[in-house]
Design a protein around this motif. Structure first.
Motif, PDB file in Angstrom:
ATOM      1  N   ARG A 174      11.258   7.547   0.155  1.00  0.00           N
ATOM      2  CA  ARG A 174      10.623   6.242  -0.019  1.00  0.00           C
ATOM      3  C   ARG A 174      10.869   5.358   1.197  1.00  0.00           C
ATOM      4  NH1 ARG A 174      12.909   4.852  -4.577  1.00  0.00           N
ATOM      5  NH2 ARG A 174      14.507   3.625  -3.564  1.00  0.00           N
ATOM      6  N   ARG A 177       9.018   6.820   4.241  1.00  0.00           N
ATOM      7  CA  ARG A 177       7.569   6.646   4.104  1.00  0.00           C
ATOM      8  C   ARG A 177       7.161   5.230   4.490  1.00  0.00           C
ATOM      9  NH1 ARG A 177       7.014   8.259  -1.141  1.00  0.00           N
ATOM     10  NH2 ARG A 177       7.188  10.406  -0.506  1.00  0.00           N
ATOM     11  N   LYS A 181       5.300   4.557   8.217  1.00  0.00           N
ATOM     12  CA  LYS A 181       3.867   4.516   7.913  1.00  0.00           C
ATOM     13  C   LYS A 181       3.035   4.094   9.121  1.00  0.00           C
ATOM     14  CE  LYS A 181       1.354   3.337   3.854  1.00  0.00           C
ATOM     15  NZ  LYS A 181       1.347   2.544   2.648  1.00  0.00           N
TER      16      LYS A 181
END
Length: 194
Positions: A174, A177, A181
């Motif tokens: 998480r 990511r 991104k």
């Protein structure tokens, strides 16, 4: 508890609905290896098969009060594993298509300095993001993704539960990511320029 072994799947799941973790553990022990074998036959990747079964049991416990089973409990589990396997295969096909698309774009350009720098930057930034993770989270993630250890092996090496291993991997993914991104978008624009 010895009496749990004698209960039916449905009776155990009814106890689970009421928060009985020992009944859940009995179901887990009863079905984990069978479900793992089912997933592994289709995927042929040990870690992925383990993650799929772990995801199923996590979802089962988390959503135990909402789940409505209209077939047998065993059929529900096998159907769920089949669904998760198909979802994984679908996701992998999309990922591979994206990778092939990206590689075809990279081949159009002649590995120019700009592209090499972009890839090197991505690698460095990933390593920097890994260093920012909390110690335990980073250690678990590296054992899983760099040394390809199963959740069970990591739990044994680190002296923690498999559930904790799973939570730490989820947490790391998480964080990475979110933090990485924008880098993937940057690479996309670098490799799709006219």
């Amino acid at each position: 508890m010895r009496y749990l072994v004698e209960l039916s799947d449905q009776n155990l799941f009814d106890l689970c609905r009421n928060g009985d973790s020992k009944a859940f553990e009995e179901l887990y022990n009863r079905y984990w290896s069978k479900l793992y074998s089912s997933a592994f036959k289709r995927i042929k990747v040990r870690e992925v098969a383990e993650e799929i079964v772990q995801e199923l049991f996590t979802s089962l416990w988390t959503n135990r009060e909402k789940i409505a089973i209209h077939t047998s409990f065993q059929n529900y589990l096998y159907s769920s594993v089949t669904y998760l396997v198909f979802a994984y295969v679908h996701k992998e096909c999309k990922r591979r298509s994206y990778e092939e698309f990206t590689l075809s774009k990279i081949n159009i350009f002649d590995n120019s300095t700009e592209e090499t720098i972009a890839f090197n930057d991505l690698g460095k930034k990933l390593e920097n993001e890994l260093k920012q993770l909390p110690d335990r989270c980073r250690s678990v993630f590296e054992l899983s993704r760099k040394q390809y250890k199963s959740n069970k092996e990591i739990a044994s090496v680190m002296g923690i539960s498999e559930k904790t291993v799973e939570n730490q991997i989820t947490k790391a993914l998480r964080i990475l990511r979110v933090n990485l991104k924008y880098l993937s978008l940057l690479l996309f624009f670098v490799f799709t320029r006219a």
